[in-house]
Design an enzyme around this catalytic site. Structure first.
Site, PDB file in Angstrom:
ATOM      1  N   LYS A  10      28.482 -42.095 -14.117  1.00  0.00           N
ATOM      2  CA  LYS A  10      28.232 -42.113 -12.670  1.00  0.00           C
ATOM      3  C   LYS A  10      26.939 -42.864 -12.316  1.00  0.00           C
ATOM      4  CE  LYS A  10      30.825 -37.831 -11.756  1.00  0.00           C
ATOM      5  NZ  LYS A  10      30.839 -36.566 -10.959  1.00  0.00           N
ATOM      6  N   TYR A  50      39.231 -39.256  -5.868  1.00  0.00           N
ATOM      7  CA  TYR A  50      38.960 -37.822  -5.698  1.00  0.00           C
ATOM      8  C   TYR A  50      39.832 -37.205  -4.604  1.00  0.00           C
ATOM      9  CZ  TYR A  50      34.838 -37.928  -8.771  1.00  0.00           C
ATOM     10  OH  TYR A  50      33.984 -38.015  -9.850  1.00  0.00           O
ATOM     11  N   ASN A 113      25.915 -35.634 -11.496  1.00  0.00           N
ATOM     12  CA  ASN A 113      26.089 -34.943 -12.783  1.00  0.00           C
ATOM     13  C   ASN A 113      26.476 -35.876 -13.924  1.00  0.00           C
ATOM     14  OD1 ASN A 113      28.728 -35.308 -12.021  1.00  0.00           O
ATOM     15  ND2 ASN A 113      29.386 -33.214 -12.419  1.00  0.00           N
ATOM     16  N   HIS A 116      32.030 -38.147 -15.369  1.00  0.00           N
ATOM     17  CA  HIS A 116      33.299 -37.511 -15.024  1.00  0.00           C
ATOM     18  C   HIS A 116      34.227 -37.657 -16.220  1.00  0.00           C
ATOM     19  CE1 HIS A 116      37.076 -36.530 -12.990  1.00  0.00           C
ATOM     20  NE2 HIS A 116      37.573 -37.537 -13.684  1.00  0.00           N
ATOM     21  N   GLU A 127      44.468 -40.987 -13.682  1.00  0.00           N
ATOM     22  CA  GLU A 127      43.142 -41.589 -13.533  1.00  0.00           C
ATOM     23  C   GLU A 127      43.026 -42.908 -14.294  1.00  0.00           C
ATOM     24  OE1 GLU A 127      40.824 -37.318 -12.858  1.00  0.00           O
ATOM     25  OE2 GLU A 127      40.324 -38.548 -14.600  1.00  0.00           O
TER      26      GLU A 127
HETATM   27  P1  CMP Z   1      33.711 -34.466 -11.265  1.00  0.00           P
HETATM   28  O1  CMP Z   1      34.141 -33.993 -12.611  1.00  0.00           O
HETATM   29  O2  CMP Z   1      33.482 -35.928 -11.129  1.00  0.00           O
HETATM   30  O3  CMP Z   1      34.801 -34.011 -10.194  1.00  0.00           O
HETATM   31  C1  CMP Z   1      34.471 -33.772  -8.839  1.00  0.00           C
HETATM   32  C2  CMP Z   1      32.993 -33.772  -8.600  1.00  0.00           C
HETATM   33  O4  CMP Z   1      32.567 -33.169  -7.392  1.00  0.00           O
HETATM   34  C3  CMP Z   1      32.290 -33.006  -9.673  1.00  0.00           C
HETATM   35  O5  CMP Z   1      32.341 -33.712 -10.888  1.00  0.00           O
HETATM   36  C4  CMP Z   1      30.911 -32.802  -9.052  1.00  0.00           C
HETATM   37  O6  CMP Z   1      30.041 -33.899  -9.328  1.00  0.00           O
HETATM   38  C5  CMP Z   1      31.194 -32.815  -7.546  1.00  0.00           C
HETATM   39  N1  CMP Z   1      30.953 -31.514  -6.923  1.00  0.00           N
HETATM   40  C6  CMP Z   1      30.050 -31.264  -5.959  1.00  0.00           C
HETATM   41  N2  CMP Z   1      30.077 -29.993  -5.583  1.00  0.00           N
HETATM   42  C7  CMP Z   1      31.023 -29.378  -6.341  1.00  0.00           C
HETATM   43  C8  CMP Z   1      31.524 -28.038  -6.422  1.00  0.00           C
HETATM   44  N3  CMP Z   1      31.059 -27.057  -5.664  1.00  0.00           N
HETATM   45  N4  CMP Z   1      32.511 -27.796  -7.324  1.00  0.00           N
HETATM   46  C9  CMP Z   1      33.010 -28.778  -8.097  1.00  0.00           C
HETATM   47  N5  CMP Z   1      32.584 -30.057  -8.059  1.00  0.00           N
HETATM   48  C10 CMP Z   1      31.586 -30.359  -7.194  1.00  0.00           C
END
Ligand code: CMP
Length: 140
Positions: A10, A50, A113, A116, A127
């Site tokens: 990311k 998403y 974070n 992904h 995906e």
């Molecule tokens: P990712 O695995 O990329 O999938 C969706 C993303 O939404 C997740 O990682 C997080 O970076 C983001 N996100 C933000 N808030 C939340 C939440 N409360 N629960 C899950 N994903 C979240």
């Protein structure tokens, strides 16, 4: 069983110049990169990726973050690749991620974070196809 999974490094991790360290973790764990590209996602491309989170309160911030800078999208292949990648990443919230995982070491917040990874064989298939044509994947 050999699987493929989609990985995204990311914008936060790209901005930290951590692409190589993250790919190195995949490789050391036995995952092979069979496709890779760097992209700066548009709102539509990130929102489509998403789409399952469209109604969630964090959707707008998620798309805003994912379009804030370039990402590296990869297909990883290996034995049990989907679970293995998720183990390497750690929990979605870096504050809950086990020590030594990518998110524990490189991520600050649940939005930023670092990585992904696909969460199931069905997601992986969708995906991977979302980002790569068949002829962009290099079996090895
Ligand atoms: P990712 O695995 O990329 O999938 C969706 C993303 O939404 C997740 O990682 C997080 O970076 C983001 N996100 C933000 N808030 C939340 C939440 N409360 N629960 C899950 N994903 C979240």
């Amino acid at each position: 069983v050999t699987q493929r999974t989609l990985s995204i490094i990311k914008p936060d991790a790209v901005a930290k110049n951590a692409i190589g360290e993250i790919v190195s973790r995949f490789e050391k764990a036995g995952l092979k990169v069979v496709a890779a590209k760097m992209l700066h996602l548009s709102d539509d491309k990130a929102g489509g990726f998403y789409a399952e989170h469209k109604e969630r309160p964090f959707f707008k911030d998620l798309v805003g973050f994912m379009t804030s800078g370039p990402v590296v999208v990869q297909v990883l292949e290996g034995d049990d690749a989907i679970a293995k990648n998720r183990e390497l990443m750690g929990a979605t919230n870096p504050k809950e991620a086990a020590p030594g995982t990518i998110r524990a070491d490189f991520a600050e917040t649940i939005d930023a974070n670092a990585v992904h990874g696909s969460d199931s064989p069905e997601s992986a298939e969708r995906e991977i196809a979302y980002f790569f044509d068949t002829d962009e994947i290099c079996p090895r």
